[in-house]
Design an enzyme around this catalytic site. Sequence first.
Site, PDB file in Angstrom:
ATOM      1  N   SER A 144       0.836  -1.147  -0.107  1.00 49.56           N
ATOM      2  CA  SER A 144       0.093   0.066   0.044  1.00 49.56           C
ATOM      3  C   SER A 144       0.983   1.183   0.052  1.00 49.56           C
ATOM      4  O   SER A 144       1.896   1.345  -0.801  1.00 49.56           O
ATOM      5  CB  SER A 144      -0.767  -0.334   1.336  1.00 49.56           C
ATOM      6  OG  SER A 144      -2.121   0.801   1.019  1.00 49.56           O
ATOM      7  N   ASP A 400      -8.979  -4.647  -6.196  1.00 50.48           N
ATOM      8  CA  ASP A 400      -8.553  -3.715  -5.464  1.00 50.48           C
ATOM      9  C   ASP A 400      -8.724  -2.154  -6.167  1.00 50.48           C
ATOM     10  O   ASP A 400      -8.205  -2.164  -7.234  1.00 50.48           O
ATOM     11  CB  ASP A 400      -7.058  -3.880  -4.892  1.00 50.48           C
ATOM     12  CG  ASP A 400      -6.454  -2.748  -4.257  1.00 50.48           C
ATOM     13  OD1 ASP A 400      -7.283  -1.777  -3.550  1.00 50.48           O
ATOM     14  OD2 ASP A 400      -5.377  -2.444  -4.259  1.00 50.48           O
ATOM     15  N   HIS A 425      -6.140  -6.102  -2.271  1.00 49.11           N
ATOM     16  CA  HIS A 425      -5.326  -5.140  -1.687  1.00 49.11           C
ATOM     17  C   HIS A 425      -4.175  -6.011  -0.892  1.00 49.11           C
ATOM     18  O   HIS A 425      -4.538  -6.246   0.119  1.00 49.11           O
ATOM     19  CB  HIS A 425      -5.789  -3.900  -0.774  1.00 49.11           C
ATOM     20  CG  HIS A 425      -5.098  -2.743  -0.515  1.00 49.11           C
ATOM     21  ND1 HIS A 425      -4.750  -1.912  -1.592  1.00 49.11           N
ATOM     22  CD2 HIS A 425      -4.394  -2.262   0.515  1.00 49.11           C
ATOM     23  CE1 HIS A 425      -3.946  -0.950  -1.243  1.00 49.11           C
ATOM     24  NE2 HIS A 425      -4.009  -1.143   0.075  1.00 49.11           N
TER      25      HIS A 425
END
Length: 456
Positions: A144, A400, A425
């Site tokens: 991320s 995602d 994700h």
Amino acid sequence: MYGMRGPPVPDNHIQTLPDNWFDQRVDHFNTSDTRTFKQRYFINNKYYKTGGPVFLLVDGENEGQDYFITAGALAGYAQRFGALAVDLEHRYYGQSLPTEDLSIGNLRYLTVGQALKDTEQFIGYLNRKLSLNNNTKWIAFGGSYAGNLVAFLREKYPHAVAGSVASSAPIQMTYDFNQYYPAVSQSLGTECSKQVREAFQLVVDQLKTPDGWLAIGKEFKLCTPLNGTDRDSVYRFMLSLMEPFAISAQYDGRSPMGVHRVCSLMMTTDNRTDNGSKSSPVDRLAQVMTEYRKGNCIDYEYNKLINVLKDIKPSPQAMFRQWFYQMCTEFGYFQTTDHSDSPFGHNVPIDHYVKICSDAYGKQFTPDVIRKSVDRFNQYYGGAKPENITNVVFTNGAVDPWHVLSVLTDLNPTTRAIYMNSTSHGAEMLQPLPTDPQELTDARLAIEKQLQLFLQ
């Protein structure tokens, strides 16, 4: 505003490694400022073989913990390569606090540039502390926002790490991220999105009258009565309704409310209400909210959000002020409904986010200031196509919504992209499970192959 945190760590994970601390500089770019702070890190030497590499997990906007280097996929890589596994907590998050409070003056040290220098300095420190061989190779891992960091680390400090694995890393900063919700809709599928679109249009119609406000309060169990003239609170309410769908896509497969569950609730059109009538799309949307919030009321008031963001007292459990500050100063990432084909209506404009920045951090945060900050960031780090970056593998899942801001195709022979159709994700960062789809297993094997190349 669901943040970009990596995949959720299992609730039953218990930290087993002790805290370690490193004296880090508060400001790397002011030679006259000699202040330092304690930055936390963890070390797992269970699999380390003398002369082996170091696998460094760089944390993002979350409290540091040892899951990824003891049980996650990184631990498996460490075992295969005889690596030392290390986790470094990000400044201003968790217990690594450079300043006594989070006042706007103190938050100026919360930048990507400072965080990258932290990592470079930490690598040098641990090499000296552990008397590692000068030829020891480091590989950086991050998911991320931290995926961005490890990609930028390889770009700006290539001497520090031999390669990076950037999982679900949206490196293209975006002022108005109006692509987010259409990407959520795509993950939900055509029929589910159709039901969602109908439900949100009906809610928008209710917002036009005081009677509709009362109906909304009852249907969705609002904590306080809705005043439809309070524009920013209405925006917060609408974001609350969007949240289960966004989270279901962002963490599909490892979340109790995955895509299958929210769509199952939205598409069961033969459900009946308490009075025996056939359920409407709004009834089904309310059911989604009840299950997602576990029966708790929706606390949507704008002023309460601002009070949270203005709280300057640090806490490992409350890090929203720091993350939103980064959004206002460098990232943008503002998830609006400004897209022409927004499946959730058009009730969260970019102006709402700018107002949050201004009300929480100061009137100097204007649309022009924020937009230019995002543009400067992209110019410096290269956006979705950073120049002269080598030895990075970018991994993304099509489910995602953040994948639209990442690297989806190879940039050069050593900077590769792994794209998975059925994952979300940061899924490949988690501990492998027998139920994982084959392409997730294949992705981990592909990462392992890239690690072999980086370590040659």
